[in-house]
Write a protein that holds these residues in place. Structure first.
Motif, PDB file in Angstrom:
ATOM      1  N   VAL A 171       0.827  -1.198   0.000  1.00  0.00           N
ATOM      2  CA  VAL A 171       0.000   0.000   0.000  1.00  0.00           C
ATOM      3  C   VAL A 171       0.861   1.248   0.000  1.00  0.00           C
ATOM      4  CG1 VAL A 171      -1.593   1.354   1.408  1.00  0.00           C
ATOM      5  CG2 VAL A 171      -2.007  -1.076   1.078  1.00  0.00           C
ATOM      6  N   ALA A 172       1.914   1.259   0.836  1.00  0.00           N
ATOM      7  CA  ALA A 172       2.799   2.417   0.905  1.00  0.00           C
ATOM      8  C   ALA A 172       3.456   2.682  -0.437  1.00  0.00           C
ATOM      9  CB  ALA A 172       3.872   2.189   1.977  1.00  0.00           C
ATOM     10  N   THR A 173       3.835   1.616  -1.133  1.00  0.00           N
ATOM     11  CA  THR A 173       4.464   1.772  -2.444  1.00  0.00           C
ATOM     12  C   THR A 173       3.519   2.430  -3.430  1.00  0.00           C
ATOM     13  OG1 THR A 173       5.795  -0.205  -2.068  1.00  0.00           O
ATOM     14  CG2 THR A 173       5.551   0.528  -4.343  1.00  0.00           C
ATOM     15  N   VAL A 174       2.247   1.982  -3.418  1.00  0.00           N
ATOM     16  CA  VAL A 174       1.276   2.562  -4.335  1.00  0.00           C
ATOM     17  C   VAL A 174       1.030   4.024  -4.013  1.00  0.00           C
ATOM     18  CG1 VAL A 174      -1.109   2.456  -5.124  1.00  0.00           C
ATOM     19  CG2 VAL A 174       0.169   0.350  -4.785  1.00  0.00           C
ATOM     20  N   VAL A 175       0.949   4.336  -2.698  1.00  0.00           N
ATOM     21  CA  VAL A 175       0.725   5.727  -2.298  1.00  0.00           C
ATOM     22  C   VAL A 175       1.850   6.611  -2.801  1.00  0.00           C
ATOM     23  CG1 VAL A 175       0.600   7.293  -0.336  1.00  0.00           C
ATOM     24  CG2 VAL A 175      -0.660   5.159  -0.275  1.00  0.00           C
ATOM     25  N   LEU A 176       3.108   6.145  -2.637  1.00  0.00           N
ATOM     26  CA  LEU A 176       4.249   6.925  -3.120  1.00  0.00           C
ATOM     27  C   LEU A 176       4.175   7.111  -4.622  1.00  0.00           C
ATOM     28  CD1 LEU A 176       7.152   5.379  -1.019  1.00  0.00           C
ATOM     29  CD2 LEU A 176       6.180   7.667  -0.783  1.00  0.00           C
ATOM     30  N   GLY A 177       3.744   6.046  -5.326  1.00  0.00           N
ATOM     31  CA  GLY A 177       3.625   6.153  -6.774  1.00  0.00           C
ATOM     32  C   GLY A 177       2.580   7.180  -7.170  1.00  0.00           C
ATOM     33  N   VAL A 178       1.463   7.200  -6.442  1.00  0.00           N
ATOM     34  CA  VAL A 178       0.412   8.154  -6.747  1.00  0.00           C
ATOM     35  C   VAL A 178       0.881   9.567  -6.479  1.00  0.00           C
ATOM     36  CG1 VAL A 178      -1.861   8.958  -6.047  1.00  0.00           C
ATOM     37  CG2 VAL A 178      -1.450   6.521  -6.329  1.00  0.00           C
ATOM     38  N   THR A 179       1.619   9.748  -5.381  1.00  0.00           N
ATOM     39  CA  THR A 179       2.081  11.077  -5.013  1.00  0.00           C
ATOM     40  C   THR A 179       3.146  11.581  -5.972  1.00  0.00           C
ATOM     41  OG1 THR A 179       1.685  10.520  -2.705  1.00  0.00           O
ATOM     42  CG2 THR A 179       3.073  12.425  -3.128  1.00  0.00           C
ATOM     43  N   ALA A 180       3.944  10.671  -6.495  1.00  0.00           N
ATOM     44  CA  ALA A 180       5.098  11.085  -7.288  1.00  0.00           C
ATOM     45  C   ALA A 180       4.758  11.538  -8.690  1.00  0.00           C
ATOM     46  CB  ALA A 180       6.099   9.925  -7.373  1.00  0.00           C
ATOM     47  N   CYS A 181       3.665  11.039  -9.256  1.00  0.00           N
ATOM     48  CA  CYS A 181       3.396  11.365 -10.646  1.00  0.00           C
ATOM     49  C   CYS A 181       1.908  11.473 -10.887  1.00  0.00           C
ATOM     50  CB  CYS A 181       3.994  10.309 -11.582  1.00  0.00           C
ATOM     51  SG  CYS A 181       3.327   8.652 -11.351  1.00  0.00           S
ATOM     52  N   GLY A 182       1.549  12.086 -11.982  1.00  0.00           N
ATOM     53  CA  GLY A 182       0.151  12.233 -12.350  1.00  0.00           C
ATOM     54  C   GLY A 182      -0.195  11.288 -13.472  1.00  0.00           C
ATOM     55  N   SER A 183      -1.433  11.366 -13.906  1.00  0.00           N
ATOM     56  CA  SER A 183      -1.887  10.490 -14.978  1.00  0.00           C
ATOM     57  C   SER A 183      -1.292  10.911 -16.313  1.00  0.00           C
ATOM     58  CB  SER A 183      -3.418  10.519 -15.041  1.00  0.00           C
ATOM     59  OG  SER A 183      -3.863   9.869 -16.195  1.00  0.00           O
ATOM     60  N   ASP A 184      -0.986   9.906 -17.141  1.00  0.00           N
ATOM     61  CA  ASP A 184      -0.510  10.173 -18.499  1.00  0.00           C
ATOM     62  C   ASP A 184      -1.658  10.177 -19.496  1.00  0.00           C
ATOM     63  OD1 ASP A 184       2.147  10.263 -17.694  1.00  0.00           O
ATOM     64  OD2 ASP A 184       2.328   8.085 -17.797  1.00  0.00           O
ATOM     65  N   ASP A 185      -2.888  10.044 -19.004  1.00  0.00           N
ATOM     66  CA  ASP A 185      -4.029   9.892 -19.909  1.00  0.00           C
ATOM     67  C   ASP A 185      -5.202  10.699 -19.390  1.00  0.00           C
ATOM     68  OD1 ASP A 185      -5.596   8.991 -21.958  1.00  0.00           O
ATOM     69  OD2 ASP A 185      -6.129   7.110 -20.984  1.00  0.00           O
ATOM     70  N   GLU A 186      -5.006  12.009 -19.240  1.00  0.00           N
ATOM     71  CA  GLU A 186      -6.039  12.861 -18.683  1.00  0.00           C
ATOM     72  C   GLU A 186      -6.936  13.428 -19.780  1.00  0.00           C
ATOM     73  OE1 GLU A 186      -6.614  13.082 -15.694  1.00  0.00           O
ATOM     74  OE2 GLU A 186      -4.793  12.649 -14.602  1.00  0.00           O
ATOM     75  N   PRO A 187      -8.255  13.603 -19.496  1.00  0.00           N
ATOM     76  CA  PRO A 187      -9.113  14.308 -20.431  1.00  0.00           C
ATOM     77  C   PRO A 187      -8.669  15.757 -20.555  1.00  0.00           C
ATOM     78  CG  PRO A 187     -10.391  13.058 -18.808  1.00  0.00           C
ATOM     79  CD  PRO A 187      -8.964  13.055 -18.359  1.00  0.00           C
ATOM     80  N   GLY A 188      -9.008  16.389 -21.682  1.00  0.00           N
ATOM     81  CA  GLY A 188      -8.622  17.774 -21.889  1.00  0.00           C
ATOM     82  C   GLY A 188      -9.525  18.732 -21.143  1.00  0.00           C
ATOM     83  N   THR A 189      -9.186  19.994 -21.113  1.00  0.00           N
ATOM     84  CA  THR A 189     -10.001  21.021 -20.473  1.00  0.00           C
ATOM     85  C   THR A 189     -10.217  22.149 -21.464  1.00  0.00           C
ATOM     86  OG1 THR A 189      -8.061  22.188 -19.614  1.00  0.00           O
ATOM     87  CG2 THR A 189      -9.013  20.496 -18.219  1.00  0.00           C
ATOM     88  N   ASP A 190     -11.291  22.920 -21.239  1.00  0.00           N
ATOM     89  CA  ASP A 190     -11.478  24.091 -22.071  1.00  0.00           C
ATOM     90  C   ASP A 190     -10.732  25.269 -21.447  1.00  0.00           C
ATOM     91  OD1 ASP A 190     -13.012  25.086 -19.994  1.00  0.00           O
ATOM     92  OD2 ASP A 190     -14.928  24.554 -20.925  1.00  0.00           O
ATOM     93  N   ALA A 191     -10.823  26.412 -22.049  1.00  0.00           N
ATOM     94  CA  ALA A 191     -10.030  27.560 -21.610  1.00  0.00           C
ATOM     95  C   ALA A 191     -10.380  27.989 -20.205  1.00  0.00           C
ATOM     96  CB  ALA A 191     -10.245  28.728 -22.575  1.00  0.00           C
ATOM     97  N   GLY A 192     -11.621  27.742 -19.789  1.00  0.00           N
ATOM     98  CA  GLY A 192     -12.039  28.151 -18.456  1.00  0.00           C
ATOM     99  C   GLY A 192     -11.742  27.132 -17.386  1.00  0.00           C
ATOM    100  N   GLY A 193     -11.125  26.040 -17.730  1.00  0.00           N
ATOM    101  CA  GLY A 193     -10.787  25.027 -16.742  1.00  0.00           C
ATOM    102  C   GLY A 193     -11.814  23.921 -16.611  1.00  0.00           C
ATOM    103  N   LYS A 194     -12.979  24.066 -17.261  1.00  0.00           N
ATOM    104  CA  LYS A 194     -13.975  23.002 -17.225  1.00  0.00           C
ATOM    105  C   LYS A 194     -13.530  21.869 -18.132  1.00  0.00           C
ATOM    106  CE  LYS A 194     -18.094  23.200 -19.262  1.00  0.00           C
ATOM    107  NZ  LYS A 194     -19.497  23.582 -19.553  1.00  0.00           N
TER     108      LYS A 194
END
Length: 430
Positions: A16-39
């Motif tokens: 569990v600790a390893t996964v938590v560190l992994g989550v904290t260390a990096c973000g997703s490489d496959d995120e949906p896009g956003t419009d200019a207003g942040g939505k």
């Protein structure tokens, strides 16, 4: 607690600790896009089975301008590793993730993988079945899931096949055939005598229904120690299931197998234990040509529970606030009623359970059965159950294969039991 169990817990905590560190260390490489207003341009929902969201997401798109991608996985044993991989790697992380009760406690071992919904949504603590709401919390008090459905139990049966076997077809008369499990077995024997076929799809659907009906601890005790060989619920389910096999009342079609899916349409069996969320599965597998041939009757013993889920938001999600709004919308009273009408998942929202449209709803596919009344009438009598972290693995990789080996004549009763206990210890370790 044994030394082995302590070691298992240590290994689990390290992982569990390893996964938590992994989550904290990096973000997703496959995120949906956003419009200019942040939505966000798009939000992704990941579900297992049918949640009845197809029309609701169209409504949400129209109301918000946010495109919704709905990903569905048919089986939980395929779904769980997909979610684990996405959390660990950051690839393909959905914005809203359904957590089924069979895997919920396992994901609770690492609550920091999930956003705390408390500051992101309104206070809904009084809006749902109390025990269902509490199960959506982790040990540290984090609200990781909003309640979706609960699997109130019934029996789905083919009235045309019952008629051919000389059995009653009216749902009230069918319910009266089996006030208890011995009566259900006797009905199955009559069906076999008249048709030469098994009335019930598989012994494993019966075992699950009986164990969940008993309530309380199933494969784990309150400290999450494996107790499969000592659990009263497991013993009751096992012994009754063996009696069904000995009476030759099953069609021996393994649940979720291609033969099982085809069996609904082909009439391979005439009945299955049917939580409310399975109505959509029965309908989809049986096809439009069998509309009106299926009906819904009460379950032996009068009540039961099988399944149910929560909607969670991964901490790695880029749009957690918007994702939480989407989860809140999908679990609202009106949305739960709409989802029930479309695919059958039974509401857990108290307002939805009292909704006149829900209570008066009849399902045309199931011979206009009053499914709202049938499933809703027993929901408050459902007994809360304790499912350990690897419940689903023990059920699907230990208990069900052992029962199937006996059902198929590949093992004696004692050999099947010994194999189940051995595999339960392996599959249940965490």
């Amino acid at each position: 607690m044994s030394v082995i169990r302590r070691r298992n817990r240590l290994v689990a905590l390290t992982a569990v600790a390893t996964v938590v560190l992994g989550v904290t260390a990096c973000g997703s490489d496959d995120e949906p896009g956003t419009d200019a207003g942040g939505k966000p341009d798009k939000l992704v929902i990941e579900t297992v089975g049918e949640f009845g969201y197809d029309e609701l997401v169209k409504q949400y798109e129209k109301d918000t301008g946010i495109k919704i991608e709905l990903r569905k996985t048919a089986q939980l044993n395929e779904y769980r590793p997909k979610i684990v991989r996405s959390l660990a790697t950051g690839k393909g992380v959905a914005d809203v993730v359904a957590l089924e009760e069979g895997v919920l406690n396992e994901f609770k071992l690492n609550p920091t993988n999930w956003a705390d919904l408390t500051p992101l949504v309104a206070d809904h603590s009084k809006d749902y079945l109390p025990w269902k709401w509490e199960l959506g919390k982790s040990a540290d008090g984090r609200l990781i899931g909003l309640p979706t459905d609960v699997g109130s139990l019934a029996v789905c049966y083919r009235s045309d096949l019952f008629k051919a076997a000389g059995l009653p077809t009216n749902r009230d008369e069918v319910t009266a055939l089996w006030p208890d499990w011995p009566s259900f077995i006797e009905t199955g024997k009559k069906y076999r005598q008249q048709t030469g076929k098994g009335m019930l799809d598989s012994v494993t659907t019966a075992a699950s229904a009986i164990a969940f009906q008993a309530g309380g601890d199933i494969f784990y005790d309150k400290d999450d120690n494996i107790i499969a060989d000592k659990s009263p619920a497991v013993k009751q389910a096992w012994d009754t299931s063996l009696k069904m096999v000995d009476a030759n009342i099953t069609a021996k079609t393994a649940t979720w197998s291609p033969e099982w899916s085809a069996g609904f349409k082909q009439g391979t069996f005439a009945a299955t234990f049917c939580p409310s969320w399975m109505l959509g599965i029965v309908r989809d597998n049986s096809g439009p040509e069998n509309k009106g041939k299926w009906d819904v009757a009460g379950v032996p013993g009068g009540l039961g529970n099988w399944g149910g889920s929560w909607l969670a938001v991964p901490e790695r999600g880029k749009h957690k606030a918007e994702a939480a709004k989407l989860a809140e919308f999908l679990t609202s009273a009106s949305s739960q009623v709409a989802a029930f009408k479309l695919k059958g998942p039974l509401p857990t929202n108290l307002e939805a359970l009292k909704n006149p449209d829900f209570l008066a709803y009849t399902d045309p596919y199931f011979s206009d059965a009053p499914t709202g009344k049938i499933f809703g009438s027993s929901v408050e009598a459902i007994k809360p159950i304790h499912l350990g972290p690897k419940h689903q693995a023990v059920k699907e990789q230990a208990m069900e294969p052992a029962l199937q080996s006996y059902e198929n004549g590949e093992a004696t009763a004692s050999a099947a039991w010994d194999q189940f206990i051995k595999d339960a210890a392996t599959q249940g370790a965490f």
